[in-house]
Design a protein around this motif. Sequence first.
Motif, mmCIF file in Angstrom:
data_model
loop_
_atom_site.group_PDB
_atom_site.id
_atom_site.type_symbol
_atom_site.label_atom_id
_atom_site.label_comp_id
_atom_site.label_asym_id
_atom_site.label_seq_id
_atom_site.Cartn_x
_atom_site.Cartn_y
_atom_site.Cartn_z
ATOM 1 N N GLY A 1 41.060 42.478 60.846
ATOM 2 C CA GLY A 1 42.306 43.195 60.666
ATOM 3 C C GLY A 1 43.000 42.909 59.348
ATOM 4 O O GLY A 1 44.210 43.125 59.220
ATOM 5 N N LEU A 2 42.256 42.446 58.353
ATOM 6 C CA LEU A 2 42.823 42.097 57.057
ATOM 7 C C LEU A 2 42.377 43.079 55.979
ATOM 8 O O LEU A 2 41.476 43.886 56.196
ATOM 9 N N ASN A 3 43.007 42.988 54.840
ATOM 10 C CA ASN A 3 42.655 43.837 53.703
ATOM 11 C C ASN A 3 42.563 42.959 52.459
ATOM 12 O O ASN A 3 42.831 41.760 52.514
ATOM 13 N N ILE A 4 42.231 43.563 51.329
ATOM 14 C CA ILE A 4 42.089 42.787 50.101
ATOM 15 C C ILE A 4 42.909 43.402 48.971
ATOM 16 O O ILE A 4 43.301 44.564 49.017
ATOM 17 N N SER A 5 43.130 42.588 47.947
ATOM 18 C CA SER A 5 43.796 43.044 46.731
ATOM 19 C C SER A 5 42.753 43.479 45.711
ATOM 20 O O SER A 5 41.543 43.414 45.954
ATOM 21 N N ASP A 6 43.214 43.912 44.552
ATOM 22 C CA ASP A 6 42.320 44.064 43.417
ATOM 23 C C ASP A 6 41.866 42.683 42.974
ATOM 24 O O ASP A 6 42.408 41.662 43.405
ATOM 25 N N ARG A 7 40.897 42.639 42.100
ATOM 26 C CA ARG A 7 40.412 41.360 41.593
ATOM 27 C C ARG A 7 41.056 41.040 40.241
ATOM 28 O O ARG A 7 41.355 41.934 39.459
ATOM 29 N N TYR A 8 41.254 39.751 40.016
ATOM 30 C CA TYR A 8 41.887 39.279 38.785
ATOM 31 C C TYR A 8 41.049 38.144 38.215
ATOM 32 O O TYR A 8 40.592 37.261 38.957
ATOM 33 N N SER A 9 40.880 38.152 36.888
ATOM 34 C CA SER A 9 39.978 37.212 36.238
ATOM 35 C C SER A 9 40.679 36.399 35.164
ATOM 36 O O SER A 9 41.529 36.936 34.431
ATOM 37 N N PRO A 10 40.339 35.114 35.030
ATOM 38 C CA PRO A 10 40.833 34.333 33.890
ATOM 39 C C PRO A 10 40.451 35.013 32.573
ATOM 40 O O PRO A 10 39.339 35.526 32.432
ATOM 41 N N GLY A 11 41.387 35.044 31.649
ATOM 42 C CA GLY A 11 41.174 35.735 30.384
ATOM 43 C C GLY A 11 41.821 37.103 30.342
ATOM 44 O O GLY A 11 41.909 37.714 29.278
ATOM 45 N N TYR A 12 42.297 37.585 31.498
ATOM 46 C CA TYR A 12 42.951 38.885 31.582
ATOM 47 C C TYR A 12 44.312 38.710 32.270
ATOM 48 O O TYR A 12 44.567 37.723 32.946
ATOM 49 N N CYS A 13 45.180 39.698 32.088
ATOM 50 C CA CYS A 13 46.504 39.680 32.718
ATOM 51 C C CYS A 13 47.266 38.390 32.388
ATOM 52 O O CYS A 13 47.953 37.822 33.248
ATOM 53 N N ASP A 14 47.125 37.920 31.149
ATOM 54 C CA ASP A 14 47.825 36.710 30.677
ATOM 55 C C ASP A 14 47.419 35.443 31.429
ATOM 56 O O ASP A 14 48.172 34.467 31.464
ATOM 57 N N TRP A 15 46.241 35.442 32.006
ATOM 58 C CA TRP A 15 45.709 34.269 32.703
ATOM 59 C C TRP A 15 44.801 33.516 31.734
ATOM 60 O O TRP A 15 43.795 34.059 31.282
ATOM 61 N N ASN A 16 45.142 32.290 31.415
ATOM 62 C CA ASN A 16 44.397 31.490 30.448
ATOM 63 C C ASN A 16 42.947 31.315 30.894
ATOM 64 O O ASN A 16 42.671 30.856 32.008
#
Length: 230
Positions: A150-165
Amino acid sequence: MIEEFQYEFDELEIEPKHLHELLGFGENNIPEPFPEYISAVLNKAPKLCNIRGGYKIFKSLKINNTKHTIQIENQNFSPSKIVTTQLKSAKHAALFLCTAGSEISEYAQKISAEHDPILGYVFDMLGSVCVEKATDKIQEALKKNVQQSGLNISDRYSPGYCDWNVAEQHKLFSLLPNDFCGIKLSESALMHPIKSVSGIIGIGETLQQKGYQCEWCSDKNCIYGKIKRN
């Protein structure tokens, strides 16, 4: 919980249009010699791609929306406000890795140095498309898995993008098995094979996938952002 996957190139269903977009061309505006090069690259690709990937689900997840941090087991990540805002309702998280293998990058470099830099560049772009399409399949497999609860997921996020070191890849890799999916990390946080991606996907009841939202991100060097802006 750990899941690993291996895909044949044909399973990714990559079409010429996927390369057109990454090369910055419109569907009906492909200059020569790119149509011929793209056809040659797609024909050669099945022999050059060693596609592997996987994820590990972590139940212990703490998100601090004031400090914009994410704690998973003994590691504390600082991925930026962009990421923590999108994951704020996550109950669990999956850390993932995926690679197209080393062969396609090595072949692209060889072609560029010895034969044709433009053709080598198209091979290099195919490696990028390949790893993104494979990660799409891994993300979809994760979604089907958690939907059973009964759960869902988010988009994926990676180090090096979206201001993530990007240096925080060391923390991410420390939470996964050694040599997971055959991917190694250098001291400078670069992955080998080159055509590899890592990151986090949130898991929760109210999460949803929104797709690339490039207007949220200040990274002017991201090739996907450049395509969107153009």
